[in-house]
Design a protein around this motif. Structure first.
Motif, PDB file in Angstrom:
ATOM      1  N   ILE B 112     -65.504  58.965  38.556  1.00 55.53           N
ATOM      2  CA  ILE B 112     -65.509  59.775  39.686  1.00 55.53           C
ATOM      3  C   ILE B 112     -65.819  61.502  39.400  1.00 55.53           C
ATOM      4  CG2 ILE B 112     -63.014  59.976  39.997  1.00 55.53           C
ATOM      5  CD1 ILE B 112     -63.400  59.918  42.926  1.00 55.53           C
ATOM      6  N   ASP B 113     -66.393  62.241  40.063  1.00 51.59           N
ATOM      7  CA  ASP B 113     -66.850  63.555  39.552  1.00 51.59           C
ATOM      8  C   ASP B 113     -65.742  64.445  39.888  1.00 51.59           C
ATOM      9  OD1 ASP B 113     -68.170  65.889  39.128  1.00 51.59           O
ATOM     10  OD2 ASP B 113     -68.915  66.004  40.899  1.00 51.59           O
ATOM     11  N   MET B 114     -65.131  64.830  38.619  1.00 54.55           N
ATOM     12  CA  MET B 114     -63.845  65.770  38.720  1.00 54.55           C
ATOM     13  C   MET B 114     -63.614  66.040  37.344  1.00 54.55           C
ATOM     14  SD  MET B 114     -60.799  63.245  39.585  1.00 54.55           S
ATOM     15  CE  MET B 114     -60.981  62.902  41.370  1.00 54.55           C
ATOM     16  N   THR B 115     -62.789  67.043  36.931  1.00 56.68           N
ATOM     17  CA  THR B 115     -62.651  67.508  35.694  1.00 56.68           C
ATOM     18  C   THR B 115     -61.221  67.415  35.487  1.00 56.68           C
ATOM     19  OG1 THR B 115     -64.445  69.031  35.727  1.00 56.68           O
ATOM     20  CG2 THR B 115     -62.847  69.460  34.078  1.00 56.68           C
ATOM     21  N   ALA B 116     -60.589  66.627  34.353  1.00 56.04           N
ATOM     22  CA  ALA B 116     -59.584  66.404  33.888  1.00 56.04           C
ATOM     23  C   ALA B 116     -59.234  67.175  32.776  1.00 56.04           C
ATOM     24  CB  ALA B 116     -59.061  64.861  33.814  1.00 56.04           C
ATOM     25  N   ILE B 117     -58.325  68.017  32.780  1.00 56.02           N
ATOM     26  CA  ILE B 117     -57.704  68.826  31.639  1.00 56.02           C
ATOM     27  C   ILE B 117     -56.622  68.421  31.258  1.00 56.02           C
ATOM     28  CG2 ILE B 117     -57.517  71.267  30.953  1.00 56.02           C
ATOM     29  CD1 ILE B 117     -59.247  71.994  33.780  1.00 56.02           C
ATOM     30  N   VAL B 118     -56.542  68.052  29.884  1.00 56.80           N
ATOM     31  CA  VAL B 118     -55.212  67.659  29.365  1.00 56.80           C
ATOM     32  C   VAL B 118     -54.693  68.729  28.424  1.00 56.80           C
ATOM     33  CG1 VAL B 118     -54.052  66.011  27.735  1.00 56.80           C
ATOM     34  CG2 VAL B 118     -55.837  65.167  29.363  1.00 56.80           C
ATOM     35  N   MET B 119     -53.917  69.402  28.984  1.00 55.61           N
ATOM     36  CA  MET B 119     -53.322  70.341  27.959  1.00 55.61           C
ATOM     37  C   MET B 119     -52.158  69.928  27.203  1.00 55.61           C
ATOM     38  SD  MET B 119     -52.922  72.644  31.802  1.00 55.61           S
ATOM     39  CE  MET B 119     -52.185  74.075  31.335  1.00 55.61           C
ATOM     40  N   ASN B 120     -52.851  69.546  25.856  1.00 55.28           N
ATOM     41  CA  ASN B 120     -51.866  68.769  25.068  1.00 55.28           C
ATOM     42  C   ASN B 120     -51.152  69.802  24.130  1.00 55.28           C
ATOM     43  OD1 ASN B 120     -50.769  67.241  22.889  1.00 55.28           O
ATOM     44  ND2 ASN B 120     -53.111  66.675  22.257  1.00 55.28           N
ATOM     45  N   ASN B 121     -49.789  69.916  24.439  1.00 57.82           N
ATOM     46  CA  ASN B 121     -49.021  70.702  23.534  1.00 57.82           C
ATOM     47  C   ASN B 121     -47.826  69.694  22.884  1.00 57.82           C
ATOM     48  OD1 ASN B 121     -47.100  69.880  25.561  1.00 57.82           O
ATOM     49  ND2 ASN B 121     -47.083  72.095  26.360  1.00 57.82           N
ATOM     50  N   ARG B 122     -48.181  68.278  22.983  1.00 59.26           N
ATOM     51  CA  ARG B 122     -47.406  67.290  22.124  1.00 59.26           C
ATOM     52  C   ARG B 122     -46.254  67.362  22.211  1.00 59.26           C
ATOM     53  NH1 ARG B 122     -49.072  68.035  16.171  1.00 59.26           N
ATOM     54  NH2 ARG B 122     -48.837  65.755  15.883  1.00 59.26           N
ATOM     55  N   VAL B 123     -45.482  67.795  23.642  1.00 64.70           N
ATOM     56  CA  VAL B 123     -44.206  67.700  23.952  1.00 64.70           C
ATOM     57  C   VAL B 123     -43.994  67.739  25.454  1.00 64.70           C
ATOM     58  CG1 VAL B 123     -43.898  70.276  23.974  1.00 64.70           C
ATOM     59  CG2 VAL B 123     -41.992  68.888  23.036  1.00 64.70           C
ATOM     60  N   TYR B 124     -42.718  67.261  25.710  1.00 67.36           N
ATOM     61  CA  TYR B 124     -42.318  67.360  27.082  1.00 67.36           C
ATOM     62  C   TYR B 124     -41.588  68.655  27.118  1.00 67.36           C
ATOM     63  CZ  TYR B 124     -43.436  62.497  28.244  1.00 67.36           C
ATOM     64  OH  TYR B 124     -44.109  61.522  28.590  1.00 67.36           O
ATOM     65  N   GLY B 125     -42.216  69.716  27.669  1.00 65.43           N
ATOM     66  CA  GLY B 125     -41.768  71.001  27.564  1.00 65.43           C
ATOM     67  C   GLY B 125     -40.664  71.382  28.863  1.00 65.43           C
ATOM     68  N   MET B 126     -40.765  70.775  29.817  1.00 64.85           N
ATOM     69  CA  MET B 126     -40.234  71.265  31.131  1.00 64.85           C
ATOM     70  C   MET B 126     -38.732  70.514  31.131  1.00 64.85           C
ATOM     71  SD  MET B 126     -40.536  73.079  33.964  1.00 64.85           S
ATOM     72  CE  MET B 126     -42.001  73.042  34.871  1.00 64.85           C
ATOM     73  N   THR B 127     -38.619  69.452  30.342  1.00 63.13           N
ATOM     74  CA  THR B 127     -37.337  68.811  30.291  1.00 63.13           C
ATOM     75  C   THR B 127     -36.782  69.027  29.104  1.00 63.13           C
ATOM     76  OG1 THR B 127     -38.593  66.810  29.617  1.00 63.13           O
ATOM     77  CG2 THR B 127     -37.811  66.899  31.569  1.00 63.13           C
ATOM     78  N   GLY B 128     -37.326  69.868  28.233  1.00 64.91           N
ATOM     79  CA  GLY B 128     -36.621  70.561  26.964  1.00 64.91           C
ATOM     80  C   GLY B 128     -37.097  69.971  25.661  1.00 64.91           C
ATOM     81  N   GLY B 129     -38.392  69.487  25.463  1.00 59.40           N
ATOM     82  CA  GLY B 129     -38.375  69.124  23.861  1.00 59.40           C
ATOM     83  C   GLY B 129     -38.441  67.720  23.609  1.00 59.40           C
ATOM     84  N   GLN B 130     -38.755  66.698  24.390  1.00 67.34           N
ATOM     85  CA  GLN B 130     -38.847  65.470  23.942  1.00 67.34           C
ATOM     86  C   GLN B 130     -40.254  64.912  23.607  1.00 67.34           C
ATOM     87  OE1 GLN B 130     -37.643  66.458  27.210  1.00 67.34           O
ATOM     88  NE2 GLN B 130     -35.908  66.458  26.407  1.00 67.34           N
ATOM     89  N   PHE B 131     -40.125  63.815  22.698  1.00 69.64           N
ATOM     90  CA  PHE B 131     -41.646  63.517  22.295  1.00 69.64           C
ATOM     91  C   PHE B 131     -42.382  62.869  23.215  1.00 69.64           C
ATOM     92  CE2 PHE B 131     -39.324  59.690  21.492  1.00 69.64           C
ATOM     93  CZ  PHE B 131     -39.961  58.608  21.782  1.00 69.64           C
ATOM     94  N   SER B 132     -43.715  63.126  22.957  1.00 70.25           N
ATOM     95  CA  SER B 132     -44.497  62.839  24.116  1.00 70.25           C
ATOM     96  C   SER B 132     -45.469  61.685  23.245  1.00 70.25           C
ATOM     97  CB  SER B 132     -45.457  63.840  24.711  1.00 70.25           C
ATOM     98  OG  SER B 132     -46.578  64.030  23.793  1.00 70.25           O
ATOM     99  N   PRO B 133     -46.401  60.973  24.124  1.00 70.24           N
ATOM    100  CA  PRO B 133     -47.458  60.087  23.414  1.00 70.24           C
ATOM    101  C   PRO B 133     -48.376  60.668  22.779  1.00 70.24           C
ATOM    102  CG  PRO B 133     -47.932  60.063  25.907  1.00 70.24           C
ATOM    103  CD  PRO B 133     -46.573  60.781  25.550  1.00 70.24           C
TER     104      PRO B 133
END
Lengths: 382, 267, 69
Positions: B112-133
């Motif tokens: 479907i025509d849209m642009t997904a932007i994955v802002m990859n900082n490799r961490v859950y920042g809002m909750t304080g630094g847990q590991f992400s996939p």
């Protein structure tokens, strides 16, 4: 009435009514016993330029309809218990962001996968309290196809009027049972259309500033007013706010816009209530058995009446209190462990006179079941 | 160009930490939109939850700040109802690929025509630094105090396998390519995925002793290389950036329009 | 394209969070952080108007204005 006569399932009736109400967009995921709704939508919606989406799950389904609603579309999804559980998060979002949408839950036995093909009315309190946080909710039901039709149209009308999700709580028997439906003529039932803002381009539009009557005129996404929509507590521009006053006022608004309009949203039917010594209170398919039992016992001179609720939430407490005033016994007939029973007890003057007649084995409660339970309550033995 | 034409200035300075790469993505995105000459009324931005999601509030488009992981599902509803609108869906790495992983792969599949932007900082920042996939094996996080044993996704490979018709990787360091890649992604008729590697100095950087944001930006510079470069052959650990996939496939809204035409003819 | 000529660095001190990205990656070392950890153009005469600082600023706090703008 004078419309086309049909012999249809309740699920099909729901589809016909949604189309009658002006449905533009449906997203769903297959689940028994609601699947026929999605199947029919996939066929019928594009015939009129509408859109049907089969999503990857129920979470995505409710999210998709919320997105579509923001562009000005009338939207719906349909599911059953397990899917309804997954939808709670999206439902909460629609409540918080005040997005009109209709969610159909054709109830089956639960918890968990439960009884996929069997009847239950076990989701009444989930509809009320499934989502986290304080909120008000609208949930409607019906016991026959003519009423399924009109209550479905009501669901869209309430949804647009109050900018809120509305839940249609049908059950497996209603969904799959076939009976006569007289499809109303166009114009026969009043339709509420989306209240659009009259604020012109270039003039500051406040998406969450109530009019005097409490309603919020909307501007479609893609239109001339750009604004923010969020599930966070928000100010009148739709931007997040933690200001205690803003938070308090929004919470009050979300409650009041529903709870202060109980009268306008209360739908019910009553049979032989006037002089009833025993008042049955029921809804959905169990109300059919209740009605059968009541008409049968009336022929034997027993003063039994039925109050059939179509609006389950906001609970019509004043109505129930009024109708139960002169009854010696009130018997709530439902297919769960007493979910509406609690609300009835909380509404009447003498809660100790309120009893439950139920079945929770996936089988429709019968008139004989109800009569037997009533005789036990009356101390007459079965 | 005037960045200010596209932002909601009253909310600045934004909430992101000093050096947060998300601001650089915002910066690049505004330039891409400006260069494309899109009207603000024709753009809908849908975000999820997390640091990344706050980008929606800062941009003067139609903005929908939704729930964690579900941005694409909301966006699909908007797009299907109004195929003429441009949909931008910025997401965080956990947002897009953990809680939203299922929506992500299915959106890729539908094209479907849209642009997904994955802002990859490799961490859950809002909750304080847990590991992400996307944190990767051996990284440290507040929920991986003895080091992370989870392997990471490769966003580009995942999106490609799932059927996205435009897949690219950019970084917050390479700011001249970033707007160009975003522009091409938006222009592409189909589902576009742009992974932007962005530094989170506050959590990922601190936990993994990567030093200051300047050092983290330097790592983006030295740890990445253009697709197919000689450097990659010599040092396979380098991460490639650029446009990996760009192909024409039937677009979902256009396909559905054909369904409508067939249904209306009773076929 | 004609060589760009600097008019001024417009720096929004309210928005600048002093991360130092612009300072470090400026190819001509034009920028510095002051005692308040805010960016200042210490050597504007060296600026080649590449605008990398403007593009890389996470806070949208720098604009390089040129005579051609």
């Amino acid at each position: 009435m004078g419309g086309e006569l049909r012999f249809v399932q309740g699920n099909e009736t729901c589809v016909e009514a949604a189309l009658y109400a002006g449905l533009d967009f449906f997203a769903g995921y297959p689940i028994t016993p609601s699947t026929e709704i999605a199947e029919l939508m996939s066929s019928r919606l594009p015939q009129r330029g509408g859109r049907f989406l089969q999503m990857e799950d129920e979470i995505a389904s409710i999210c998709a309809i919320i997105g579509a609603s923001l562009t000005g579309s009338k939207v719906m999804t349909a599911t059953s218990g397990p899917g309804f559980s997954l939808m709670q998060e999206g439902l909460g979002y629609a409540i918080m962001a005040e997005i009109p949408c209709v969610i159909v839950d054709v109830q089956r036995g639960g918890p968990s996968t439960g009884l996929p093909t069997k009847v239950s009315q076990g989701d009444i309190n989930q509809a009320r309290w499934g989502i986290h946080g304080d909120h008000a909710i609208v949930a409607l039901t019906a016991s026959n196809h003519q009423d399924v039709f009109s209550i479905t149209v009501d669901a869209f009308n309430f949804s647009e009027t109050y900018r809120t999700p509305v839940i249609l709580l049908f059950d497996e028997v209603i969904g799959h049972m076939r009976e006569r439906l007289e499809v109303p003529e166009p114009g026969e039932i009043h339709l509420v259309e989306r209240l659009k803002t009259s604020v012109r381009e270039g003039v500051d539009y406040h998406p969450y500033l109530q009019r005097e009557d409490g309603r919020l005129p909307m501007s479609d996404f893609g239109g001339v007013h750009r604004y923010n929509v969020t599930g966070l507590f928000h100010d009148m521009w739709g931007f997040p706010s933690e200001n205690p006053r803003v938070v308090h006022e929004l919470m009050r608004h979300l409650m009041d816009k529903i709870e202060n309009h109980v009268d306008k949203m209360t739908r019910y039917r009553e049979y032989f209530v006037e002089d009833a010594e025993v008042l049955l209170v029921s809804y959905g398919s169990s109300a059919r058995s209740s009605l059968h039992m009541v008409t049968d016992r009336r022929q034997h001179g027993e003063k039994v009446g039925l109050l059939e609720l179509q609006t389950l939430w906001p609970f019509p407490s004043a109505l129930v209190r009024e109708k139960a005033r002169n009854a010696e016994y009130v018997v709530v007939v439902e297919m769960n462990m007493g979910q509406v029973l609690q609300s009835v007890k909380a509404s009447v003057e003498r809660p100790e006179r309120v009893f439950l007649a139920n079945r929770v084995d996936g089988t429709l409660i019968t008139p004989i079941d109800i009569r037997n339970i009533l005789r036990l309550i009356q101390g007459k033995g079965v | 160009m005037a960045v200010r034409d596209y932002i909601r200035e009253r909310f600045f300075p934004h909430i992101w930490c000093p050096g947060c790469g998300h601001g650089i993505v915002l910066n690049g995105l505004v330039r891409a939109v400006d260069h494309l000459g899109l009207k603000k009324n024709d753009i809908v931005m849908v975000s999820g939850i997390g640091c990344s999601s706050r980008i929606a509030g800062y941009l003067d488009f139609h903005t929908l700040h939704t729930i964690h992981g579900r941005a694409l599902a909301f966006a699909i509803g908007v797009k299907m109802s109004r195929p003429d609108l441009t949909l931008l869906v910025p997401m965080g790495d956990g947002d897009a690929l953990s809680i939203g992983g299922n929506h992500f792969i299915h959106a890729c599949r539908r094209n479907i025509d849209m642009t997904a932007i994955v802002m990859n900082n490799r961490v859950y920042g809002m909750t304080g630094g847990q590991f992400s996939p996307l944190s990767g094996h051996g990284t440290m996080a507040t929920t991986a105090p003895y080091s992370n044993i989870d392997q990471e996704f490769d966003v580009v490979t995942l999106a490609t396998a799932a059927g996205a018709t435009f897949v690219a990787r950019a970084t917050a360091y390479h700011v001249q390519q970033l707007p160009d890649i975003l522009e091409e992604a938006i222009r592409h008729k189909g589902f576009s995925v742009v992974e932007v590697m962005t530094p989170c100095p506050t959590y990922f950087g601190r936990k993994n002793k990567e030093g200051s944001v300047v050092k983290m930006m330097d790592n983006l510079k030295t740890g990445t290389t253009p697709i197919g470069s000689k450097a990659k052959q010599e040092n396979p650990s380098l991460i490639e950036r650029g446009i990996f996939v760009k192909k024409e496939m039937p677009e979902y809204c256009a396909e559905y329009q054909k369904i409508i035409e067939r249904a209306m003819k009773g076929m | 394209m004609a060589k760009l000529k600097l008019k001024t660095h417009v720096i929004n001190r309210e928005w600048c969070k002093g991360c130092g990205i612009c300072v470090h990656f400026c190819p001509k070392k034009v920028l510095e952080l002051d005692e308040f950890e805010k960016v200042v153009a210490a050597r504007p005469q060296d600026c080649i108007c590449c605008k990398l600082c403007e593009l890389r600023c996470p806070d949208l706090a720098i604009e390089v204005q040129t005579e051609q703008d």
